[in-house]
Every structure is written in C-alpha cells, then in structure tokens.
Design a protein around this motif. Structure first.
Motif, PDB file in Angstrom:
ATOM      1  N   GLU A 109       0.809  -1.218   0.000  1.00  0.00           N
ATOM      2  CA  GLU A 109       0.000   0.000   0.000  1.00  0.00           C
ATOM      3  C   GLU A 109       0.847   1.277   0.000  1.00  0.00           C
ATOM      4  OE1 GLU A 109      -2.880  -1.148   2.992  1.00  0.00           O
ATOM      5  OE2 GLU A 109      -3.409  -2.627   1.462  1.00  0.00           O
ATOM      6  N   HIS A 167       2.136   1.644  -3.415  1.00  0.00           N
ATOM      7  CA  HIS A 167       1.079   2.134  -4.295  1.00  0.00           C
ATOM      8  C   HIS A 167       0.962   3.664  -4.193  1.00  0.00           C
ATOM      9  CE1 HIS A 167      -3.431   2.358  -5.389  1.00  0.00           C
ATOM     10  NE2 HIS A 167      -2.722   2.377  -6.489  1.00  0.00           N
ATOM     11  N   LYS A 202       1.650   6.125  -7.327  1.00  0.00           N
ATOM     12  CA  LYS A 202       0.529   6.982  -7.742  1.00  0.00           C
ATOM     13  C   LYS A 202       0.931   8.438  -7.932  1.00  0.00           C
ATOM     14  CE  LYS A 202      -2.704   6.432  -4.818  1.00  0.00           C
ATOM     15  NZ  LYS A 202      -3.864   6.154  -3.956  1.00  0.00           N
ATOM     16  N   SER A 253      -2.786   6.850 -12.452  1.00  0.00           N
ATOM     17  CA  SER A 253      -3.891   5.919 -12.711  1.00  0.00           C
ATOM     18  C   SER A 253      -3.574   4.485 -12.298  1.00  0.00           C
ATOM     19  CB  SER A 253      -4.248   5.949 -14.199  1.00  0.00           C
ATOM     20  OG  SER A 253      -3.142   5.496 -14.942  1.00  0.00           O
ATOM     21  N   VAL A 254      -2.385   4.260 -11.750  1.00  0.00           N
ATOM     22  CA  VAL A 254      -1.991   2.879 -11.432  1.00  0.00           C
ATOM     23  C   VAL A 254      -2.863   2.319 -10.292  1.00  0.00           C
ATOM     24  CG1 VAL A 254      -0.170   3.417  -9.750  1.00  0.00           C
ATOM     25  CG2 VAL A 254      -0.009   1.350 -11.126  1.00  0.00           C
ATOM     26  N   SER A 255      -3.338   1.084 -10.474  1.00  0.00           N
ATOM     27  CA  SER A 255      -4.205   0.479  -9.460  1.00  0.00           C
ATOM     28  C   SER A 255      -3.383  -0.386  -8.512  1.00  0.00           C
ATOM     29  CB  SER A 255      -5.272  -0.382 -10.127  1.00  0.00           C
ATOM     30  OG  SER A 255      -4.669  -1.520 -10.704  1.00  0.00           O
ATOM     31  N   LEU A 256      -3.989  -0.643  -7.352  1.00  0.00           N
ATOM     32  CA  LEU A 256      -3.343  -1.514  -6.370  1.00  0.00           C
ATOM     33  C   LEU A 256      -3.117  -2.901  -6.966  1.00  0.00           C
ATOM     34  CD1 LEU A 256      -2.391  -1.379  -3.429  1.00  0.00           C
ATOM     35  CD2 LEU A 256      -4.665  -2.144  -2.719  1.00  0.00           C
ATOM     36  N   ALA A 257      -4.078  -3.351  -7.784  1.00  0.00           N
ATOM     37  CA  ALA A 257      -3.978  -4.672  -8.403  1.00  0.00           C
ATOM     38  C   ALA A 257      -2.759  -4.770  -9.313  1.00  0.00           C
ATOM     39  CB  ALA A 257      -5.244  -4.980  -9.187  1.00  0.00           C
ATOM     40  N   THR A 258      -2.454  -3.677 -10.022  1.00  0.00           N
ATOM     41  CA  THR A 258      -1.285  -3.656 -10.906  1.00  0.00           C
ATOM     42  C   THR A 258      -0.005  -3.765 -10.080  1.00  0.00           C
ATOM     43  OG1 THR A 258      -2.494  -2.260 -12.429  1.00  0.00           O
ATOM     44  CG2 THR A 258      -0.104  -2.337 -12.710  1.00  0.00           C
TER      45      THR A 258
END
Ligand SMILES: [Zn+2]
Ligand SMILES: [Zn+2]
Length: 134
Positions: free
Chosen positions: A33, A36, A40, A45-50
């Motif tokens: 996190e 992330h 960011k 636009s980067v997601s946590l999933a990425t």
C-alpha cells in the motif's frame, strides 16, 4: 541497472517496473500500500492490483523478496540474499542486520531433522534506537 535485471529474466522493461524497484530500494522494505501511494504520485492511474501483479512477478523471478512480518502485511525488499531482520515492536520499522551468519542455524536444523533447507528467514523483535531515545 534494473532494466538489465529485467531483461536478463526476459521480463518486459516498463518505466513503472523500474520505478517500483527504485522506490523499494529507497524504502528498504516496502508494503504494497505504501508503494502504491508512491507510484501513484507519478503514475496517477496505477491500481493496487497492478502493483500486486508486478510485485508478484518480481518475487517469482527472485528480484524481490517477500519479508513476512508477524501480525502485519508482508513487506518487500530487493533480493540481497539471506539476512536477519529486526522489527521494532513500537514503530514497526524493519531494519536489516547483514553481518550475522545464519548458516550454523540451518546446519543445526538439518542435523536435527535430517533434511536439507534452502533458506532461512530470521525476524528479531525489539525496540529500535529511534524509539528508545524518545
Ligand atoms: Zn521503532
Ligand atoms: Zn531486509
């Protein structure tokens, strides 16, 4: 330096991957996190999933290592080989202790159980010097 590492393992060299590795190196031990949040700031636009997916690939390829932390989420570090970790019971800061030879422990475990071991993860707990001085 990291682009070569990625290329050697036939992984795609993306600016994001390089950035992730650079950030982890700077942070020493990074939670997904926190990472992330850092990524960011640059790639909004980067997601946590990425981030998860990238970390997972980099762990599989032994570029990163997962450091399990008791009672908390794992953190990740650049794979610099076996070393001992110290986790502060007050602030949660994780520090590397590089100059402890953990082989005698592995050898003793092998002697006792009669089976070989590949690696060892030692996590010491105590209060770090910053917290002790406060
Ligand atoms: Zn502390
Ligand atoms: Zn470490």
């Amino acid at each position: 330096m990291y682009d070569k590492m990625l290329r050697e393992r036939e992984l795609k060299v993306t600016p994001q991957r390089i950035f992730i590795l650079e950030e982890i190196r700077k942070m020493g031990h990074a939670g997904i996190e926190d990472l992330h949040d850092k990524v960011k700031e640059v790639y909004s636009s980067v997601s946590l999933a990425t981030i998860y997916k990238n970390i997972h690939i980099l762990v599989e390829e032994n570029i990163l290592r997962e450091v399990p932390v008791h009672g908390r989420k794992s953190v990740y570090e650049i794979n610099i080989g076996d070393h001992v970790h110290m986790c502060c019971t007050k602030c949660g800061e994780i520090t590397d202790i590089m100059n402890i030879d953990t082989r005698p422990m592995i050898l003793e475990a092998e002697r006792q159980s009669g089976q070989p071991y590949e690696r060892i993860a030692v996590m010491l707990q105590g209060v770090c010097s910053k917290c002790r001085n406060n």
